[in-house]
Motif scaffolding. Structure first.
Motif, short mmCIF file in Angstrom:
data_model
loop_
_atom_site.label_atom_id
_atom_site.label_comp_id
_atom_site.label_asym_id
_atom_site.label_seq_id
_atom_site.Cartn_x
_atom_site.Cartn_y
_atom_site.Cartn_z
N GLU A 521 -69.88 -2.91 39.09
CA GLU A 521 -70.91 -3.68 38.42
C GLU A 521 -71.71 -2.84 37.43
O GLU A 521 -72.27 -3.36 36.48
CB GLU A 521 -71.87 -4.29 39.45
CG GLU A 521 -71.28 -5.43 40.23
CD GLU A 521 -71.02 -6.66 39.36
OE1 GLU A 521 -71.87 -6.99 38.52
OE2 GLU A 521 -69.95 -7.27 39.54
N ARG A 551 -76.35 -8.64 23.40
CA ARG A 551 -76.70 -10.00 23.79
C ARG A 551 -76.64 -10.94 22.59
O ARG A 551 -76.16 -12.08 22.69
CB ARG A 551 -78.11 -10.00 24.40
CG ARG A 551 -78.48 -11.29 25.13
CD ARG A 551 -79.86 -11.17 25.73
NE ARG A 551 -79.96 -10.01 26.59
CZ ARG A 551 -81.10 -9.45 26.95
NH1 ARG A 551 -82.24 -9.92 26.49
NH2 ARG A 551 -81.13 -8.40 27.76
N ARG A 561 -66.99 -9.41 26.06
CA ARG A 561 -67.16 -8.78 27.36
C ARG A 561 -68.55 -8.17 27.46
O ARG A 561 -69.18 -7.85 26.45
CB ARG A 561 -66.11 -7.68 27.59
CG ARG A 561 -66.22 -6.52 26.63
CD ARG A 561 -65.16 -5.46 26.88
NE ARG A 561 -65.28 -4.35 25.97
CZ ARG A 561 -66.10 -3.32 26.13
NH1 ARG A 561 -66.89 -3.29 27.20
NH2 ARG A 561 -66.17 -2.34 25.25
N ILE A 562 -69.01 -8.02 28.69
CA ILE A 562 -70.32 -7.42 28.93
C ILE A 562 -70.13 -5.97 29.32
O ILE A 562 -69.41 -5.66 30.28
CB ILE A 562 -71.06 -8.17 30.05
CG1 ILE A 562 -71.24 -9.64 29.67
CG2 ILE A 562 -72.41 -7.52 30.34
CD1 ILE A 562 -71.86 -10.48 30.78
N LYS A 564 -70.77 -2.43 30.93
CA LYS A 564 -71.43 -1.96 32.15
C LYS A 564 -72.57 -1.03 31.78
O LYS A 564 -72.42 -0.17 30.90
CB LYS A 564 -70.43 -1.26 33.06
CG LYS A 564 -69.36 -2.21 33.62
CD LYS A 564 -68.36 -1.46 34.50
CE LYS A 564 -67.30 -2.42 35.03
NZ LYS A 564 -66.28 -1.74 35.85
N TRP A 597 -78.20 -4.28 46.01
CA TRP A 597 -77.87 -5.40 45.12
C TRP A 597 -79.13 -6.09 44.59
O TRP A 597 -79.18 -6.51 43.43
CB TRP A 597 -76.99 -6.42 45.84
CG TRP A 597 -75.55 -5.97 45.96
CD1 TRP A 597 -74.94 -5.45 47.06
CD2 TRP A 597 -74.58 -6.00 44.93
NE1 TRP A 597 -73.63 -5.14 46.80
CE2 TRP A 597 -73.37 -5.48 45.48
CE3 TRP A 597 -74.58 -6.41 43.60
CZ2 TRP A 597 -72.20 -5.35 44.74
CZ3 TRP A 597 -73.41 -6.30 42.86
CH2 TRP A 597 -72.25 -5.78 43.43
N ASP A 601 -80.26 -6.75 40.68
CA ASP A 601 -80.67 -8.04 40.14
C ASP A 601 -82.10 -8.00 39.60
O ASP A 601 -82.43 -8.66 38.62
CB ASP A 601 -80.55 -9.13 41.21
CG ASP A 601 -79.11 -9.60 41.39
OD1 ASP A 601 -78.34 -9.51 40.40
OD2 ASP A 601 -78.75 -10.07 42.49
N ARG A 604 -81.87 -6.65 36.23
CA ARG A 604 -81.35 -7.67 35.30
C ARG A 604 -82.45 -8.65 34.90
O ARG A 604 -82.57 -9.03 33.73
CB ARG A 604 -80.20 -8.42 35.96
CG ARG A 604 -78.90 -7.62 36.04
CD ARG A 604 -77.87 -8.32 36.90
NE ARG A 604 -76.57 -7.67 36.83
CZ ARG A 604 -75.61 -7.81 37.74
NH1 ARG A 604 -75.83 -8.57 38.81
NH2 ARG A 604 -74.46 -7.20 37.59
N GLN A 609 -82.31 -11.32 31.90
CA GLN A 609 -81.06 -11.91 32.34
C GLN A 609 -81.25 -12.60 33.69
O GLN A 609 -82.19 -12.31 34.42
CB GLN A 609 -79.97 -10.84 32.48
CG GLN A 609 -79.72 -10.02 31.23
CD GLN A 609 -78.73 -8.90 31.47
OE1 GLN A 609 -77.78 -9.05 32.23
NE2 GLN A 609 -78.95 -7.77 30.84
N PRO A 611 -79.82 -13.33 37.58
CA PRO A 611 -78.96 -12.64 38.55
C PRO A 611 -77.51 -13.10 38.39
O PRO A 611 -77.25 -14.25 38.01
CB PRO A 611 -79.53 -13.07 39.91
CG PRO A 611 -80.95 -13.44 39.61
CD PRO A 611 -80.95 -14.02 38.24
N ALA A 612 -76.58 -12.22 38.69
CA ALA A 612 -75.17 -12.55 38.51
C ALA A 612 -74.78 -13.78 39.32
O ALA A 612 -73.96 -14.59 38.87
CB ALA A 612 -74.30 -11.35 38.89
N ASP A 613 -75.35 -13.94 40.50
CA ASP A 613 -75.05 -15.09 41.36
C ASP A 613 -76.36 -15.50 42.03
O ASP A 613 -76.84 -14.82 42.95
CB ASP A 613 -74.00 -14.71 42.40
CG ASP A 613 -73.55 -15.89 43.24
OD1 ASP A 613 -74.36 -16.81 43.44
OD2 ASP A 613 -72.39 -15.88 43.71
#
Length: 630
Positions: A521, A551, A561-562, A564, A597, A601, A604, A609, A611-613
Motif C-alpha cells: 500500500e 490527483r 495509476r496511483i 505509492k 492501517w 487512513d 489519507r 482522500q 479511506p481505501a475501504d
C-alpha cells in the motif's frame, strides 16, 4: 409573406427578464451598444469587400443613421454594414453562443451584485429592452437579395419572416416605453452620442420625422460625431473620458479599464495601438473557446478580431486595437498564420504590457494587487507557455504564504529566507484554508520558515517547468525529505541527540512493523522531521510526481495509476511513542495491525482522500476503540 414563431434560448429569456426589470440605473448605454454593433457590422463588410468589391459597389460610403418618429414613439438605428440573413438573425438574436453561459446566468440571478456580474458578460443587442417594449429588426445580408424581419416583445418568443429591404444592412426599430420618451429627443440622443460614441470612425447621422397634414416630413440629416479613429490621434488630444468610452465600445464592457496604453512604434515596422486591461475579469476567461479582444487593423481598415497570432494566450484579457502600416489590405487568415511581422508585433506588445505591469507593481503595489487578484492565474500560464518571458513573469507573480496575511513576491520571499534555507518551499492543493492546516507544514512553522500556498490549478503545471528563482530552487513540502535539519530553530537542540538515541531502537521496531503490515500500500515508512503536532502524513518520494498534481491528472484521466507514497510518522507524538513501546514489548501483536492501517487512513484523510475501504476503516476503528488501546 408568412412568419414563423420561435422560442428564445433559455439563457436569452433569463437575460431579458433581468434587463426588463431595470438592472441598470444608466439606461442610456443601450444606444452605445447598438451603435457599437452597427460599427462592427460596417467593419466586417469593409474587410470582405477587399476581396469582393461587388458587396458594396452600389453603396460605398458607410453610415449609421438614427431616426425618430415622435407620433409612433419609435427610434430606429440603421447601418449599411454586412447585414444578416434568416439563420444569422436566429443565431445572433435568439441564442447566446458563449461557453459557460448557463452557469453564469444562474450565478447572476442568485447574486446581489447582478449589475457588476452582468458587466462581465455584456448584453449588447438585448439592452434595447431597457427602454422599449418591442423591438423590430429588418436586415438584408450584403450580396443577397432577400431581406428578413425579426420581431419580439422580449417575453419568451420572436417571429421571423421575409421582408422587403432596398439595400444591405440592418435597421433596428425600438418601440419606446411610455416612460422612456426622452430617447426620442434630438438633444438627448446627441448628448449620448457625444459621450459614448464620438470616436466611432463612421458618420452617425440623425433625422427626426415630423407629421405635417398627416404626412411624414423628414428633416435634414445632421452628423452627431467627429468620426475619427481615436488611436490615430495624438495622446494629448484624447481625454480620459474618451479613452474610457472607447474601451466600452471595443470591449463591449460595462466596467472601467484598470490600465490603458496608447502608443505608436516607428522604425523598420510601423504600427500603433490602443490597449486596455479591464477592471474586472469576464466570466468566461478560462473557457478554452475564449478569444482575446484585440482587433487587428491595416491602415485604419478592420481586418479581424480573431487573430490568435497577435496576442499570447496568457494576455487574453487585453482589449483594444492594433493598427499596422505594413500588412497588405487583402491579407487572408492563412497569411496571418506564422507571419513574421505579426510575430514581431506580438513580441513588442508582450514586452510593452509586461513592462507596464512591472512599473505598476513597483510604484503602485496596492493598485497592482487589484490586477493580480483578477488576472494573476491567467498571467501565470505564461510561465510554461512563454519561456522567453519566464523571468519577467516570475517577478510579476504574487503568492499567498504561511507567514503573510496578504500577497508576497518571490523577491520578498527570497529576501526573508532563514539561515541555512536552500529552497523556496511551497505546498499546493485546492483549498487555501486546508493547505494552511496541513500537517506537512508543521515543522516549517516551528522553525519560522515561510511556505508559499498555491491553490490555483495552473500552479501545478508551471511548477513542473520552472525550477528556480534567483538561484533558489522550488521544492514542495509534500515531496521527499524536509531538509529542516540545516535550519536552526527557536528551541535548543542540545537534547535532540539524547532523545534520538533513546527512541532509536523502539522507533526502528515500529517502522519495521508498519512497513511489513502496510506492504503493497505504501512505498516506505520513515521518521519525520516535518511533523510537530500530527502523528502521520503522506509525502511523495524524491523523483515521484507531486501528490496534488497526480490527483489533477488522474481526474482528467491522464494517469491511470496511483503512485505509492511514503508514510512519515512523528516520533515525538504520544500515540507513536505508545505504539513503539507496545511493539518493543509484544513484538508486534496482531491487534496492532489495525492501528497501523488506521494511521495510514488518517494520513489519507488529511490529504483530502477517502479511506481505501470505508467499511473496513469503520470496523477497524470499532475494534481499536473497543479494546481501549488508544
Amino acid at each position: 409573406m408568412s412568419e414563423e414563431q420561435l422560442s428564445f434560448q433559455a439563457e436569452v429569456s433569463r437575460l431579458l427578464d433581468i434587463v426588463a426589470h431595470s438592472l441598470y440605473s444608466n439606461k442610456e448605454i443601450f444606444l452605445r451598444e447598438l451603435i457599437s454593433n452597427a460599427s462592427d457590422a460596417c467593419d466586417k463588410l469593409r474587410y470582405l469587400a477587399l476581396t469582393d468589391g461587388n458587396l458594396m459597389k452600389d453603396d460605398p460610403d458607410f453610415r449609421i443613421d438614427l431616426e425618430v418618429n415622435s407620433k409612433a414613439k419609435t427610434l430606429t438605428i440603421s447601418d449599411n454594414g454586412i447585414g444578416m440573413n434568416r439563420e444569422e438573425l436566429i443565431d445572433n438574436l435568439g441564442t447566446i453562443a458563449r461557453s459557460g453561459t448557463s452557469a453564469f446566468m444562474s450565478q447572476m440571478e442568485s447574486s446581489k451584485e447582478g449589475n457588476n456580474l452582468i458587466g462581465q458578460f455584456g448584453v449588447g443587442f438585448y439592452s434595447a429592452y431597457m427602454v422599449s417594449d418591442k423591438v423590430s429588426v429588418v436586415s438584408r445580408k450584403a450580396g443577397e437579395t432577400q431581406g428578413w424581419k425579426w420581431d419580439s416583445d422580449g417575453k419568451g418568443a420572436f417571429t421571423i419572416g421575409e421582408a422587403d429591404k432596398a439595400g444591405r444592412g440592418t435597421s433596428i426599430t425600438l418601440h419606446l416605453k411610455d416612460d422612456q420618451s426622452e430617447f426620442g429627443e434630438e438633444l438627448r440622443l446627441s448628448t449620448i452620442i457625444k459621450t459614448y460614441s464620438d470616436h466611432i470612425p463612421i458618420p452617425i447621422r440623425f433625422k427626426a420625422i415630423k407629421q405635417e397634414d398627416d404626412k411624414e416630413a423628414g428633416e435634414e440629416w445632421a452628423t452627431l460625431n467627429s468620426a475619427s479613429a481615436i488611436w490615430t490621434r495624438s495622446k494629448s488630444e484624447v481625454t480620459d473620458e474618451e479613452y474610457k468610452e472607447f474601451y466600452h465600445h471595443v470591449a463591449h464592457a460595462y466596467d472601467d479599464p484598470w490600465l490603458q496604453e496608447h502608443f505608436r512604434v516607428e522604425g523598420v515596422h510601423e504600427y500603433s495601438g490602443l490597449l486596455f486591461i479591464p477592471g474586472s475579469k469576464p466570466f468566461d476567461l478560462f473557457h478554452p473557446e475564449r478569444k482575446h479582444g484585440v482587433k487587428l487593423y491595416v491602415r485604419r481598415v478592420f481586418i479581424t478580431d480573431d487573430c490568435q497570432e497577435l496576442i499570447p494566450p496568457y494576455l487574453r484579457f487585453l482589449k483594444g486595437v492594433i493598427d499596422t502600416e505594413d500588412l497588405p489590405l487583402n491579407i487572408s487568415r492563412e497569411m496571418l498564420q506564422d507571419n513574421p511581422l505579426l510575430r514581431k508585433i506580438r513580441s513588442g506588445i508582450t514586452k510593452r504590457v509586461l513592462g507596464l505591469l512591472e512599473k505598476k507593481a513597483t510604484k503602485e503595489s496596492e493598485e497592482y494587487i487589484k490586477f493580480w487578484e483578477q488576472f494573476g492565474p491567467v498571467l501565470k500560464e505564461g510561465l510554461y507557455e512563454d519561456v522567453a518571458q519566464k523571468d519577467d513573469l516570475l517577478k510579476l507573480c504574487r503568492f499567498r504564504s504561511v507567514k503573510t496575511d496578504g500577497w508576497i513576491s518571490l523577491a520578498d520571499y527570497v529576501a526573508g529566507m532563514k539561515e541555512g534555507q536552500e529552497h523556496i518551499y511551497y505546498i499546493s492543493g485546492e483549498d487555501e484554508k486546508a493547505l494552511r492546516r496541513s500537517p506537512q507544514i508543521e515543522g516549517f512553522k516551528a522553525k519560522d520558515v515561510d511556505v508559499l500556498v498555491l491553490y490555483d490549478p495552473v500552479d501545478e503545471f508551471w511548477m513542473t517547468t520552472v525550477t528556480e528563482f534567483e538561484g533558489k530552487s522550488f521544492k514542495s513540502v509534500t515531496r521527499g525529505g524536509a531538509d529542516l535539519g540545516k535550519i536552526p530553530g527557536e528551541e535548543a537542540d542540545k537534547d535532540k541527540a539524547e532523545d534520538k538515541e533513546e527512541t532509536k531502537d523502539e522507533l526502528g521496531a515500529l517502522l519495521g512493523f508498519m512497513k511489513l503490515t502496510l506492504e503493497g500500500e505504501i512505498k516506505d515508512v520513515r521518521s519525520s522531521e516535518r511533523l510537530t503536532d500530527s502523528a502521520v502524513c503522506l509525502v511523495a518520494d524524491d523523483g515521484d510526481m507531486d501528490i496534488h498534481l497526480e490527483r489533477i491528472l488522474r481526474s482528467h484521466k491522464q494517469v491511470d495509476r496511483i503512485s505509492k507514497r511514503v508514510l512519515e510518522i512523528n516520533p515525538k507524538h504520544v500515540l507513536v511513542k505508545q505504539l513503539s513501546g507496545l511493539i518493543k514489548k509484544d513484538g508486534g501483536a496482531s491487534e496492532l495491525e489495525d492501528v497501523a492501517w488506521l494511521l495510514l487512513d488518517q494520513a489519507r484523510i488529511l490529504e483530502g482522500q477517502a479511506p481505501a475501504d470505508a467499511a473496513t476503516f469503520a470496523q477497524r476503528m470499532s475494534r481499536v476503540m473497543g479494546k481501549g488501546l488508544i
